[in-house]
Design a protein around this motif. Structure first.
Motif, PDB file in Angstrom:
ATOM      1  N   LEU A 151      -8.225   0.122  15.571  1.00  0.00           N
ATOM      2  CA  LEU A 151      -8.475   0.432  16.971  1.00  0.00           C
ATOM      3  C   LEU A 151      -9.764   1.228  17.129  1.00  0.00           C
ATOM      4  O   LEU A 151     -10.159   1.978  16.219  1.00  0.00           O
ATOM      5  N   GLN A 207      -5.629  11.291  22.846  1.00  0.00           N
ATOM      6  CA  GLN A 207      -6.349  10.053  23.155  1.00  0.00           C
ATOM      7  C   GLN A 207      -5.364   8.922  23.369  1.00  0.00           C
ATOM      8  O   GLN A 207      -4.448   8.724  22.573  1.00  0.00           O
ATOM      9  N   TRP A 209      -4.649   4.661  24.369  1.00  0.00           N
ATOM     10  CA  TRP A 209      -5.139   3.280  24.377  1.00  0.00           C
ATOM     11  C   TRP A 209      -4.213   2.468  25.269  1.00  0.00           C
ATOM     12  O   TRP A 209      -2.999   2.733  25.326  1.00  0.00           O
ATOM     13  N   PHE A 217      -5.709  -3.320  21.751  1.00  0.00           N
ATOM     14  CA  PHE A 217      -5.654  -2.011  22.393  1.00  0.00           C
ATOM     15  C   PHE A 217      -7.074  -1.572  22.726  1.00  0.00           C
ATOM     16  O   PHE A 217      -7.960  -1.601  21.862  1.00  0.00           O
ATOM     17  N   LEU A 219      -9.550   1.542  24.659  1.00  0.00           N
ATOM     18  CA  LEU A 219      -9.512   2.973  24.933  1.00  0.00           C
ATOM     19  C   LEU A 219      -9.060   3.250  26.365  1.00  0.00           C
ATOM     20  O   LEU A 219      -9.516   2.613  27.323  1.00  0.00           O
TER      21      LEU A 219
END
Length: 358
Positions: A151, A207, A209, A217, A219
């Motif tokens: 990711l 964070q 996703w 995925f 951000l």
């Protein structure tokens, strides 16, 4: 991270459960006084040291940093030494969890090298999402440990000099929100340049996703979370209603571990993706949090320790998974990381949590 070094029965159906398997069946929580209480919201049902310093198929069953309910009824347990165990976990009659390894899978990065593997999610199709503190990273593996992809990670969250994170202080926790569309990773400590909230608590970044299609995925928003001074975020897990269970942990030589379980709500928090330095002004709202229990206040239940601890029940607790949801009552399984250290213990804990209303 490699650091150095339970409330009477909730409901008759919940207390009678003998196998820690995931479910969403709703039952009403008991309003009677709690036995084995750690707080008004949390009780400890039992613990087990049966995995401590054991081996399975030649692999050391320790260094466990994360837990996740598997799609096949087992519990996935992640070692920070690039190994993923499958455990058959059951609740014994006296409330303690019992665990038996049934499988071990080796993990590696793109070059076949080791991972400092810390966070774990078992996706709905059985895919394993695993964080590493080294870069940091989030990688996807199939059931057999084959690397499927990686990711994207914001530049600022990378370890210096590429970013502003300190080594071994990055993606320690990982969770997938209900519905499987939102993945969240937690940094263990603050980035260089980030400060504190008005109460003097260091601000740590979460964070997210968003899932596009089946496997992709991208951000999503980033949130600020106020960790207690002297503690780091060791794990996060979806509570099931949009909120997060957050495990904060620290260690003081001669005193031992401090481990606190919080309930956090990122749903009204500001997106701080573009905020270079936290707190970022009055308009920035961190995720709110509420203390569920300081696990040092739990009954020790006869636990012993090989190093100084303010409560012998405590150790370096890093992993947390929700094993059963019954309305507003959660059954949790926790694990400590022994760091393959003779004075530390691989210990499983069974807790029952009654969530406060939002």
């Amino acid at each position: 991270m490699r650091t150095r070094t339970a409330l009477a029965a909730a409901a008759a159906a919940l207390a009678a459960a003998t196998c820690l398997t995931p479910t969403t069946t709703a039952v009403a929580a008991s309003r009677q006084p709690y036995a084995h209480a750690c707080s008004s919201s949390v009780r400890i049902d039992g613990f087990s040291d049966a995995l401590d310093k054991k081996t399975f198929q030649g692999a050391f069953v320790g260094n466990l940093s994360a837990l996740a309910a598997g799609e096949d009824g087992t519990v996935a347990a992640l070692s920070d030494r690039s190994q993923l165990f499958s455990l058959d976990v059951r609740q014994q009659g006296h409330g303690a969890p019992s665990a038996t390894p049934v499988r071990v899978t080796d993990l590696a990065d793109e070059k076949g090298g080791p991972l400092d593997s810390e966070g774990l999610v078992v996706d709905r199709d059985g895919t394993r999402l695993v964080t590493s503190e080294t870069e940091p990273s989030v990688r996807r593996y199939d059931r057999d440990g084959k690397l499927l992809g990686r990711l994207p990670v914001p530049a600022a969250l990378q370890v210096a000099p590429a970013g502003r994170a300190a080594p071994n202080q990055t993606f320690e926790g990982l969770t997938l929100q209900p519905g499987g569309r939102t993945l969240i990773a937690s940094m263990e400590q603050s980035l260089a340049g980030d400060g504190q909230d008005a109460a003097g608590r260091p601000l740590v970044r979460l964070q997210s996703w968003q899932r596009h299609g089946r496997d992709e995925f991208v951000l999503g928003p980033q949130y600020a979370y106020p960790a207690d001074k002297g503690l780091g975020v060791a794990e996060i897990t979806a509570a099931g209603d949009g909120r997060l269970l957050v495990l904060e942990r620290g260690f003081t030589a001669g005193t031992g571990n401090t481990v606190r379980l919080y309930l956090a709500d990122p749903r009204r928090a500001s997106d701080v993706t573009t905020v270079t330095n936290l707190p970022g002004g009055a308009a920035v709202r961190p995720a709110g949090k509420r203390l569920l229990a300081d696990l040092g206040a739990c009954p020790s239940l006869g636990a012993t320790t090989r190093q100084p601890q303010r409560n012998p029940l405590l150790d370096n607790i890093e992993g947390l998974a929700v094993m059963k949801r019954s309305g507003g009552v959660l059954r949790l399984l926790l694990v400590s990381d022994d760091n393959q250290n003779p004075v530390q213990t691989t210990r499983l804990y069974a807790l029952t949590v009654r969530l406060p209303r939002p």
